[in-house]
Design a protein around this motif. Structure first.
Motif, PDB file in Angstrom:
ATOM      1  N   SER A  23      31.329  37.258  17.873  1.00 50.21           N
ATOM      2  CA  SER A  23      30.001  37.728  17.472  1.00 50.21           C
ATOM      3  C   SER A  23      28.925  36.840  18.093  1.00 50.21           C
ATOM      4  N   VAL A  24      27.702  37.330  18.062  1.00 47.35           N
ATOM      5  CA  VAL A  24      26.569  36.548  18.562  1.00 47.35           C
ATOM      6  C   VAL A  24      26.387  35.292  17.710  1.00 47.35           C
ATOM      7  N   ASN A  25      26.521  35.414  16.384  1.00 41.81           N
ATOM      8  CA  ASN A  25      26.368  34.246  15.524  1.00 41.81           C
ATOM      9  C   ASN A  25      27.390  33.170  15.850  1.00 41.81           C
ATOM     10  N   GLU A  26      28.650  33.571  16.067  1.00 38.49           N
ATOM     11  CA  GLU A  26      29.671  32.593  16.453  1.00 38.49           C
ATOM     12  C   GLU A  26      29.318  31.939  17.782  1.00 38.49           C
ATOM     13  N   CYS A  27      28.767  32.702  18.686  1.00 39.16           N
ATOM     14  CA  CYS A  27      28.350  32.179  19.978  1.00 39.16           C
ATOM     15  C   CYS A  27      27.251  31.132  19.806  1.00 39.16           C
ATOM     16  N   MET A  28      26.281  31.415  18.949  1.00 38.84           N
ATOM     17  CA  MET A  28      25.187  30.473  18.719  1.00 38.84           C
ATOM     18  C   MET A  28      25.701  29.209  18.036  1.00 38.84           C
ATOM     19  N   GLU A  29      26.657  29.362  17.131  1.00 39.52           N
ATOM     20  CA  GLU A  29      27.292  28.190  16.528  1.00 39.52           C
ATOM     21  C   GLU A  29      28.024  27.380  17.600  1.00 39.52           C
ATOM     22  N   GLY A  30      28.580  28.078  18.584  1.00 41.92           N
ATOM     23  CA  GLY A  30      29.239  27.403  19.701  1.00 41.92           C
ATOM     24  C   GLY A  30      28.270  26.540  20.499  1.00 41.92           C
ATOM     25  N   VAL A  31      27.053  27.028  20.690  1.00 41.72           N
ATOM     26  CA  VAL A  31      26.028  26.229  21.382  1.00 41.72           C
ATOM     27  C   VAL A  31      25.720  24.974  20.560  1.00 41.72           C
ATOM     28  N   CYS A  32      25.599  25.126  19.253  1.00 42.34           N
ATOM     29  CA  CYS A  32      25.345  23.972  18.383  1.00 42.34           C
ATOM     30  C   CYS A  32      26.485  22.968  18.486  1.00 42.34           C
ATOM     31  N   HIS A  33      27.729  23.445  18.541  1.00 44.95           N
ATOM     32  CA  HIS A  33      28.887  22.554  18.668  1.00 44.95           C
ATOM     33  C   HIS A  33      28.879  21.827  20.012  1.00 44.95           C
TER      34      HIS A  33
END
Length: 102
Positions: A23-33
């Motif tokens: 999902s897009v949200n998981e992707c954005m969390e990936g950027v944070c990680h």
């Protein structure tokens, strides 16, 4: 839930990588990680790392390239998005998480 592919190039072309997310949200969390991993490498002896959104956005701006492809069900294609779109989505995600934790 749209599949997303994150492309990251921190520096020279040889540093290019990609990750895919459900999902897009998981992707954005990936950027944070990615940023959190960067901070951990810079501060290996620190047990707890904190940061604010402006530091995260500064990190994003220092990357040579950061983009995202998001699957569009209506056309069965992937649409490209740039750093500004990614920062906007991260802001919305973090704001939503902050509201839930209050």
């Amino acid at each position: 839930m749209s599949h997303a592919i994150l492309f990251v190039q921190p520096g020279k072309p040889e540093t290019r990588t990609y990750s895919d997310f459900e999902s897009v949200n998981e992707c954005m969390e990936g950027v944070c990680h990615l940023f959190e991993d960067h901070l951990k490498r810079q501060n290996p002896n620190t047990g707890s790392i904190t940061y604010d959104i402006s530091q995260l956005f500064d990190f994003i701006d220092t990357l040579e390239d950061l983009s995202c492809l998001v699957f569009q069900k209506s056309t069965m294609t992937y649409a490209p998005y740039n750093k500004d779109w990614i920062k906007e989505k991260i802001y919305i995600l973090l704001r939503r998480q902050a509201t839930k934790s209050q």
